[in-house]
Scaffold this active site. Structure first.
Site, PDB file in Angstrom:
ATOM      1  N   ASP A 188      -4.764  -4.287   6.195  1.00 39.04           N
ATOM      2  CA  ASP A 188      -5.086  -5.155   5.067  1.00 39.04           C
ATOM      3  C   ASP A 188      -3.916  -6.082   4.760  1.00 39.04           C
ATOM      4  O   ASP A 188      -2.770  -5.647   4.677  1.00 39.04           O
ATOM      5  CB  ASP A 188      -5.419  -4.315   3.832  1.00 39.04           C
ATOM      6  CG  ASP A 188      -6.008  -5.141   2.704  1.00 39.04           C
ATOM      7  OD1 ASP A 188      -6.569  -6.217   2.994  1.00 39.04           O
ATOM      8  OD2 ASP A 188      -5.917  -4.710   1.548  1.00 39.04           O
ATOM      9  N   HIS A 217      -2.475  -1.217  -3.365  1.00 35.51           N
ATOM     10  CA  HIS A 217      -3.590  -0.285  -3.214  1.00 35.51           C
ATOM     11  C   HIS A 217      -3.374   0.891  -4.161  1.00 35.51           C
ATOM     12  O   HIS A 217      -2.601   1.803  -3.879  1.00 35.51           O
ATOM     13  CB  HIS A 217      -3.667   0.221  -1.773  1.00 35.51           C
ATOM     14  CG  HIS A 217      -4.144  -0.806  -0.805  1.00 35.51           C
ATOM     15  ND1 HIS A 217      -3.943  -0.692   0.554  1.00 35.51           N
ATOM     16  CD2 HIS A 217      -4.806  -1.979  -0.985  1.00 35.51           C
ATOM     17  CE1 HIS A 217      -4.475  -1.738   1.165  1.00 35.51           C
ATOM     18  NE2 HIS A 217      -4.998  -2.536   0.244  1.00 35.51           N
ATOM     19  N   SER A 237       0.854  -1.187   0.000  1.00 30.22           N
ATOM     20  CA  SER A 237       0.000   0.000   0.000  1.00 30.22           C
ATOM     21  C   SER A 237       0.887   1.233   0.000  1.00 30.22           C
ATOM     22  O   SER A 237       1.731   1.379  -0.880  1.00 30.22           O
ATOM     23  CB  SER A 237      -0.949  -0.030   1.208  1.00 30.22           C
ATOM     24  OG  SER A 237      -1.858   1.059   1.157  1.00 30.22           O
TER      25      SER A 237
END
Length: 339
Positions: free
Chosen positions: A278, A185, A158
């Site tokens: 996540d 992401h 991310s």
């Protein structure tokens, strides 16, 4: 949400102020006209979110993002006149820790454009959900998997991911024998450009994952839509809208869990720098199925959120600095060892 604005153009600042004023839950905490001021403001008055321009005098947005993440880490959204015209700088900023990017709103435009107030507010809402959420959804197991699938390296990243991915991929040899699938992401508008950008830094071919793509040894596939990437038990990639209520799309947890549930070949999980949680539960699911799993360490992470969460729940077989991850994969894949 308390928001800092970093932009040297008065008209752009006014446009941002007007958009934020549309929502009673957003407040402009401060305005900085260059990167140096932004760093000082973040230290003295930490915001929930920074709206960061890229092109500014003295210290630009990329350098400012890097300094903020080092001195006073917070969520950063790149807001610049044209994301498409500044793709290289956008990826650099995301590699330094920015979460996403969007065009500066132009209030005279219609509501359906990438430069609309709604586009900016949607990005802010998405980041807000990420900051608040501490949950992750799992993919239910499918039917019996096919045999004979190659070794797979599943990577999640991310904030800070583009730079970390570049360093990891460029350290792999051209004859790397495993298939690689990445969930970063990133908005689908940037996925193709990011794949092309990464392709320029590695000896392995990098392309976006399409519905029906099959991971192949020596090839890198990157999640390409705002839906969740998953692997079917037959080893075929697909996209799904479900689960709907996740703070980030595509979800790393969804992909990692699909690997744990259905991949018949040997698999490795790698969770790189990023904000939030996540990927932590998905990495743990992979480890529980016998996969060797790696979490990036704090010292080399631009944002030590996701790998920290993985370490806290015992999801990682090893916690390694970024520069040691590729050598570890090469060693383990050419000389397989059990966790």
């Amino acid at each position: 949400m308390n928001i800092g604005i970093v932009n040297d153009l008065p008209l752009a600042v006014e446009a941002l102020r007007r958009v934020l004023a549309l929502r009673t839950d957003h407040r402009v905490l401060w305005v900085a006209t260059d990167g140096d001021e932004a760093v000082d403001f973040c230290v003295a008055h930490p915001p929930d979110l920074v709206l960061m321009d890229l092109v500014m005098p003295k210290v630009d947005g990329v350098a400012a993002t890097r300094r903020i993440m080092a001195r006073a880490p917070c969520a950063i959204l790149v807001v610049t006149a044209s994301v498409s015209a500044n793709t290289s700088s956008v990826y650099e900023a995301m590699g330094a820790g920015a979460l996403d990017a969007v065009d500066t709103p132009t209030l005279a435009l219609g509501l359906s454009t990438d430069a609309s107030p709604q586009a900016l507010l949607a990005k802010i809402d998405q980041i807000g959900r990420l900051l608040e959420s501490r949950t992750a959804a799992l993919v239910p197991p499918g039917p019996a998997p096919e045999r004979g699938q190659p070794t797979l390296v599943a990577i999640g990243a991310s904030a800070g991911g583009p730079t970390a991915l570049t360093a990891l991929l460029r350290a792999l040899p051209a004859d790397f024998p495993a298939a690689i699938v990445i969930v970063q992401h990133v908005d689908q508008a940037f996925a193709l450009g990011m794949a092309e950008w990464l392709d320029g830094y590695t000896r392995l071919p990098v392309r976006v994952a399409r519905q029906g793509s099959v991971p192949q040894p020596g090839e890198v596939l990157l999640a390409a839509t705002n839906d969740h990437l998953y692997l079917s038990p037959r080893g075929v990639l697909g996209y799904t809208r479900h689960p709907v209520e996740t703070p980030y799309r595509p979800s790393i947890d969804v992909f990692f869990n699909s690997v744990a549930d259905g991949w018949q070949g040997e698999a490795f999980g790698v969770l790189l720098t990023g904000m939030g949680r996540d990927g932590a539960l998905g990495l743990k699911a992979m480890r529980a199925k016998g996969c060797y799993t790696i979490a990036q360490d704090e010292a080399t992470s631009a944002v030590y959120g996701m790998p920290k969460a993985a370490a806290a729940i015992g999801a990682a077989s090893a916690i390694l600095p970024l520069e040691r991850i590729a050598p570890q994969l090469i060693s383990r894949i050419t000389r397989p060892l059990r966790d």
